[in-house]
Structure formats: structure tokens, C-alpha cells
Design an enzyme around this catalytic site. Structure first.
Site, PDB file in Angstrom:
ATOM      1  N   GLN A  67       0.748  -1.302  -0.056  1.00  0.00           N
ATOM      2  CA  GLN A  67       0.018   0.218   0.082  1.00  0.00           C
ATOM      3  C   GLN A  67       0.783   1.116  -0.016  1.00  0.00           C
ATOM      4  O   GLN A  67       1.008   2.017  -0.859  1.00  0.00           O
ATOM      5  CB  GLN A  67      -0.896   0.022   1.136  1.00  0.00           C
ATOM      6  CG  GLN A  67      -1.993  -1.274   1.088  1.00  0.00           C
ATOM      7  CD  GLN A  67      -2.929  -1.282   2.375  1.00  0.00           C
ATOM      8  OE1 GLN A  67      -2.749  -0.431   3.271  1.00  0.00           O
ATOM      9  NE2 GLN A  67      -4.061  -2.146   2.222  1.00  0.00           N
ATOM     10  N   ASP A  68       1.557   1.679   1.054  1.00  0.00           N
ATOM     11  CA  ASP A  68       2.516   2.684   1.127  1.00  0.00           C
ATOM     12  C   ASP A  68       3.549   2.498   2.149  1.00  0.00           C
ATOM     13  O   ASP A  68       3.514   1.266   2.919  1.00  0.00           O
ATOM     14  CB  ASP A  68       1.799   3.917   1.514  1.00  0.00           C
ATOM     15  CG  ASP A  68       0.967   3.910   2.816  1.00  0.00           C
ATOM     16  OD1 ASP A  68       0.775   3.001   3.294  1.00  0.00           O
ATOM     17  OD2 ASP A  68       0.504   4.839   3.062  1.00  0.00           O
TER      18      ASP A  68
END
EC number: 3.2.2.27
Length: 225
Positions: A67-68
Site C-alpha cells: 500500500q504505502d
């Protein structure tokens, strides 16, 4: 992140693949420098923001989408899910990945969270969003990185060479339309909040190797030191 031409900061294959995003990448560099000027830092460190695109584009055969970056200072190193080898307390998601790895392939538990050996075998550990603010997960979503990573994934799928995508969680699964015709392996995210809802028991590593063999490619040695 330095303001330089893509050919100077990316592996040549990636520089070509991401050329349509040159202006967007430059704009993201401007954004990050503005954050620093305003007294706000970001993760990972500038030299690691584009690290995933420094491994050979033509060698990528497995894509694992995150995701991040980890928002805890000292953890994010530019590869999804990985941490530096000196990090002793691993993130919950990585602990669960290792638990599934051991169950899937009957290999010993890795001694640290460095996943670099996978990248040397053509495993691309790519976050959907390449930066975040310290202690603020998701802080840079919607700022422009999604366009860059979408282009990267489209370029990989368009090569016509063996590729398997491992998509954990809803964010990663949203990329499925850009990956055709590459096979995808999909499950819940390995986060402690969701791993019990389909990640454990999904056997992504052995399944990825089976898909590679079906495409005439060599399997990945998923064993880690």
C-alpha cells in the site's frame, strides 16, 4: 528525492517504461522538497523513494504490491513490506508474511526482515504509493504516486514475458485490470487486522512458482537467510 532526468536515477528499462510519467515524477519530487521546506519530513529517505525501479525492468517476474511505506521512522527502505536487516521488531504484516512463507514452503523462519534476496531474483516489491509522512500511514495517498505505479504495472504486463502478480488486500486487487494477461494470486492483506480472513493458508509463494513454471520460467527461491 533529487531533481534529475529519469535516465540518471532509474534502471534504463524502467527509465524507458516510466518516460510517460516523467513530468508526474518530477512533480512528486517538487512535492517532497516542498514538504522538507515546510519542516515536514517523509519516508523512506530520498535515495530510497524510487528504489524499486533500480532493479532491472526486464528481469521482473513476480510483482508483490504493497500500500504505502511503513510510517515508523527507520523501517521503510523503498521495497514493499521489507525493512532494513538491523530492524529487530518486525512489523506485524511482515511477521505474518514470514509465518505464511514457512507454512507454505516448510523453510526456516528468516532471521531478519531484509527481502533484498527476493529482488535479486526478479521479485518487484512495489508500494502503490511510494512515500508517506512519519507516523501517518496513507498521508501521501492521492498526491500522484498512484499514476506512476499504475504505469509501472501496465508496462510490466505489456512486456509479454513471464509475470505473476501477488495482490494482498483490496488496494492491491484494484490493480488486476492493468495486469492482464498475467496471472494474479489474490488474498486478504497480511496485516494483523485481516490476515485471518484469507491470507493465512493462501500459499502465495508456491502458487507463484507454479505459475512461473507454467509460463516456462524458473521458480523463485523464496528461502531467506
Amino acid at each position: 528525492m533529487p531533481a534529475q532526468p529519469l535516465r540518471d536515477i532509474l534502471e534504463p528499462g524502467w527509465a524507458k517504461a516510466l518516460e510517460p510519467m516523467a513530468d508526474r515524477i518530477a512533480a512528486m519530487g517538487d512535492f517532497l522538497r516542498a514538504e522538507i521546506a515546510a519542516g515536514r519530513s517523509y519516508l523512506p529517505a530520498g535515495q530510497h523513494v524510487l528504489r524499486a525501479f533500480q532493479q532491472p525492468f526486464d528481469d521482473v517476474r513476480v510483482l508483490i504490491v504493497g500500500q504505502d511505506p511503513y510510517p515508523t521512522p527507520g523501517m521503510a527502505i523503498g521495497y514493499s513490506f521489507a525493512v532494513a536487516p538491523e530492524v529487530r521488531r518486525l512489523p506485524g504484516s511482515l511477521e505474518n508474511i514470514f509465518q505464511e512463507l514457512c507454512a507454505d514452503l516448510s523453510v526456516p523462519r528468516p532471521t531478519n526482515g531484509d527481502l533484498t534476496p527476493w529482488t535479486r531474483q526478479g521479485v518487484l516489491l512495489l508500494n502503490r504509493v511510494l512515500t508517506t509522512a512519519p507516523r501517518q500511514p496513507g498521508a501521501h495517498r492521492g498526491k500522484g504516486w498512484e499514476e506512476v505505479t499504475e504505469q509501472a504495472i501496465r508496462a510490466l504486463a505489456a512486456r509479454g514475458t513471464p509475470l505473476v502478480a501477488i495482490l494482498w488486500g483490496a488496494d492491491a486487487r484494484s490493480l488486476r485490470p492493468f495486469l492482464s494477461p498475467a496471472p494474479t494470486i489474490e488474498s486478504a492483506h497480511p496485516s494483523p487486522r485481516s490476515a485471518d480472513r484469507g491470507f493465512f493458508g493462501s500459499r502465495p509463494f508456491s502458487r507463484a512458482n507454479n505459475h512461473l513454471l507454467e509460463q516456462g520460467a524458473q521458480p523463485v527461491d523464496w528461502h531467506l537467510p
